[in-house]
Design an enzyme around this catalytic site. Structure first.
Site, mmCIF file in Angstrom:
data_model
loop_
_atom_site.group_PDB
_atom_site.id
_atom_site.type_symbol
_atom_site.label_atom_id
_atom_site.label_comp_id
_atom_site.label_asym_id
_atom_site.label_seq_id
_atom_site.Cartn_x
_atom_site.Cartn_y
_atom_site.Cartn_z
ATOM 1 N N ASN A 9 0.871 -1.175 0.000
ATOM 2 C CA ASN A 9 0.000 0.000 0.000
ATOM 3 C C ASN A 9 0.905 1.221 0.000
ATOM 4 O O ASN A 9 1.538 1.520 1.007
ATOM 5 C CB ASN A 9 -0.899 -0.029 1.251
ATOM 6 C CG ASN A 9 -1.722 1.240 1.393
ATOM 7 O OD1 ASN A 9 -1.776 2.076 0.481
ATOM 8 N ND2 ASN A 9 -2.373 1.392 2.541
ATOM 9 N N TRP A 10 0.964 1.875 -1.145
ATOM 10 C CA TRP A 10 1.883 3.026 -1.264
ATOM 11 C C TRP A 10 1.326 4.284 -0.599
ATOM 12 O O TRP A 10 2.006 5.287 -0.498
ATOM 13 C CB TRP A 10 2.199 3.288 -2.751
ATOM 14 C CG TRP A 10 3.281 2.381 -3.290
ATOM 15 C CD1 TRP A 10 3.653 1.161 -2.805
ATOM 16 C CD2 TRP A 10 4.138 2.633 -4.421
ATOM 17 N NE1 TRP A 10 4.681 0.637 -3.548
ATOM 18 C CE2 TRP A 10 4.999 1.518 -4.556
ATOM 19 C CE3 TRP A 10 4.257 3.674 -5.333
ATOM 20 C CZ2 TRP A 10 5.971 1.429 -5.553
ATOM 21 C CZ3 TRP A 10 5.224 3.577 -6.344
ATOM 22 C CH2 TRP A 10 6.073 2.482 -6.442
ATOM 23 N N LYS A 11 0.046 4.234 -0.202
ATOM 24 C CA LYS A 11 -0.588 5.411 0.425
ATOM 25 C C LYS A 11 -0.373 6.645 -0.462
ATOM 26 O O LYS A 11 -0.333 6.502 -1.681
ATOM 27 C CB LYS A 11 -0.063 5.590 1.855
ATOM 28 C CG LYS A 11 -0.181 4.282 2.666
ATOM 29 C CD LYS A 11 0.046 4.440 4.142
ATOM 30 C CE LYS A 11 -0.136 3.084 4.826
ATOM 31 N NZ LYS A 11 -0.029 3.163 6.283
ATOM 32 N N HIS A 89 -9.525 1.212 5.033
ATOM 33 C CA HIS A 89 -8.247 1.428 5.705
ATOM 34 C C HIS A 89 -8.447 2.405 6.868
ATOM 35 O O HIS A 89 -9.222 3.354 6.758
ATOM 36 C CB HIS A 89 -7.205 1.972 4.720
ATOM 37 C CG HIS A 89 -5.823 1.920 5.285
ATOM 38 N ND1 HIS A 89 -5.360 2.832 6.215
ATOM 39 C CD2 HIS A 89 -4.799 1.043 5.089
ATOM 40 C CE1 HIS A 89 -4.115 2.507 6.543
ATOM 41 N NE2 HIS A 89 -3.756 1.428 5.888
ATOM 42 N N GLU A 91 -6.777 4.754 7.898
ATOM 43 C CA GLU A 91 -6.513 6.169 7.585
ATOM 44 C C GLU A 91 -7.713 6.801 6.887
ATOM 45 O O GLU A 91 -7.983 7.993 7.068
ATOM 46 C CB GLU A 91 -5.225 6.270 6.742
ATOM 47 C CG GLU A 91 -3.994 5.997 7.601
ATOM 48 C CD GLU A 91 -2.795 5.416 6.867
ATOM 49 O OE1 GLU A 91 -2.775 5.433 5.631
ATOM 50 O OE2 GLU A 91 -1.881 4.912 7.560
ATOM 51 N N GLU A 159 -5.191 -4.840 10.658
ATOM 52 C CA GLU A 159 -4.168 -3.815 10.838
ATOM 53 C C GLU A 159 -4.426 -3.050 12.135
ATOM 54 O O GLU A 159 -5.252 -2.122 12.156
ATOM 55 C CB GLU A 159 -4.191 -2.824 9.665
ATOM 56 C CG GLU A 159 -3.899 -3.435 8.320
ATOM 57 C CD GLU A 159 -3.312 -2.415 7.347
ATOM 58 O OE1 GLU A 159 -2.272 -2.710 6.748
ATOM 59 O OE2 GLU A 159 -3.883 -1.309 7.218
ATOM 60 N N GLY A 165 2.902 2.209 10.811
ATOM 61 C CA GLY A 165 3.910 3.253 10.673
ATOM 62 C C GLY A 165 4.651 3.600 11.957
ATOM 63 O O GLY A 165 5.340 4.608 12.029
ATOM 64 N N SER A 205 3.634 -2.193 10.292
ATOM 65 C CA SER A 205 5.079 -2.271 10.548
ATOM 66 C C SER A 205 5.701 -3.610 10.148
ATOM 67 O O SER A 205 6.639 -4.078 10.798
ATOM 68 C CB SER A 205 5.398 -1.941 12.018
ATOM 69 O OG SER A 205 5.043 -0.594 12.309
ATOM 70 N N GLY A 226 2.902 -1.213 4.228
ATOM 71 C CA GLY A 226 2.932 0.203 3.870
ATOM 72 C C GLY A 226 4.334 0.642 3.481
ATOM 73 O O GLY A 226 4.802 0.402 2.372
ATOM 74 N N GLY A 227 5.022 1.274 4.430
ATOM 75 C CA GLY A 227 6.322 1.889 4.145
ATOM 76 C C GLY A 227 7.312 0.973 3.444
ATOM 77 O O GLY A 227 8.024 1.393 2.522
HETATM 78 P P1 13P Z 1 3.175 0.313 7.562
HETATM 79 O O1 13P Z 1 3.639 -0.980 6.948
HETATM 80 O O2 13P Z 1 3.900 1.510 7.018
HETATM 81 O O3 13P Z 1 3.128 0.247 9.053
HETATM 82 O O4 13P Z 1 1.645 0.522 7.070
HETATM 83 C C1 13P Z 1 0.750 -0.511 7.194
HETATM 84 C C2 13P Z 1 -0.480 -0.158 6.461
HETATM 85 O O5 13P Z 1 -1.221 0.718 6.863
HETATM 86 C C3 13P Z 1 -0.756 -0.869 5.202
HETATM 87 O O6 13P Z 1 -2.038 -0.618 4.752
#
Ligand code: 13P
Length: 246
Positions: A9-11, A89, A91, A159, A165, A205, A226-227
């Site tokens: 997920n590149w957000k 998600h 967010e 999640e 993050g 994470s 994510g990251g």
């Molecule tokens: P991180 O891997 O950056 O913690 O993000 C997880 C996430 O929200 C994937 O959708």
């Protein structure tokens, strides 16, 4: 049985120049035994989809089209070449006030367009500390998973909000207990066949250094990353760890 699945997920990250990272992932030809996808920003979905790596969007509007300035429909994502879309998600739930009912409508929109939904659920830190994790997850599942879920049309992503993050993760025992409870809940609601066919990803994470431990947990079918999905050097070892997991 369930195929392993590593989704990125590149957000709100990724400009044209960053497509070079996806190019490197494609060139590495990861194991065909693992399903992969990258959920890119809407601006890159079309180009990503032409690169030979399965692509997803990160959100969709419930409607097929109409007067919704700035929104993107599931049909538009499918037309751009996406196969998946993330719904619910945390967010989106936090930044845009998305309720379980909205997430459910978006998930049904994904199906209408032929996309597989990657539906996210997860407790906040306060809910975790209060011991409410399973209550919260059961409520989110009941409210946001439509009737008629199948192993092909939905992927559930657990999640924990406090693990996203932050570099923090639940312990392996905690992840195992949650995934086990989610599996039971899926079987209760959708029956034994479908309940065992739906994949459950862990997200929050995940990185190369903890991937093997997380993928060794029963009922963890992969990860939503994510990251660590932004760079080929970070994401490919996670895909390899998933491939190597029992
Ligand atoms: P991180 O891997 O950056 O913690 O993000 C997880 C996430 O929200 C994937 O959708």
């Amino acid at each position: 049985m369930r195929r392993k699945f590593a989704a990125g997920n590149w957000k709100m990250n990724g400009l044209s120049a960053d497509l070079a990272e996806l190019e490197r992932m494609v060139a590495a030809k990861p194991s065909a035994a693992v399903d992969t996808a990258v959920c890119g920003p809407a601006t890159l979905v079309h180009r990503m989809a032409q690169m030979g790596w399965p692509v997803g969007g990160q959100d969709c509007h419930p409607a097929e089209n109409g007067a919704h300035t700035g929104d993107i429909s599931a049909e538009m994502l499918a037309d751009a070449g996406a196969s998946y879309v993330i719904t619910g998600h945390s967010e989106r739930r936090a930044d845009h006030g998305e309720t379980d009912a909205v997430v459910r409508a978006k998930t049904e929109a994904a199906w209408r367009a032929g996309l597989t939904a990657i539906l996210c659920i997860g407790e906040t830190e306060a809910q975790y500390r209060a011991g409410d994790t399973l209550d919260v997850l059961h409520r989110q599942m009941a409210g946001s998973m439509p009737e008629g879920c199948t192993g092909d049309t939905i992927v559930l992503a657990y999640e924990p909000v406090w693990a996203i993050g932050t570099g923090l993760t639940p312990t392996a025992d905690e992840i195992g207990a949650v995934h086990n409870a989610l599996r039971d809940a899926l079987i209760d609601r959708f029956g034994p066949e479908t309940g065992v066919a739906i994949r459950i990803l862990y997200g929050g994470s995940v990185k190369a250094s903890n991937a093997a431990e997380i993928f060794g947990i029963a009922d963890v079918d992969g990860a939503l990353v994510g990251g660590a999905s932004l760079k080929a050097d970070d994401f490919l070892p996670i895909v390899d760890a998933l491939d190597a997991a029992d």
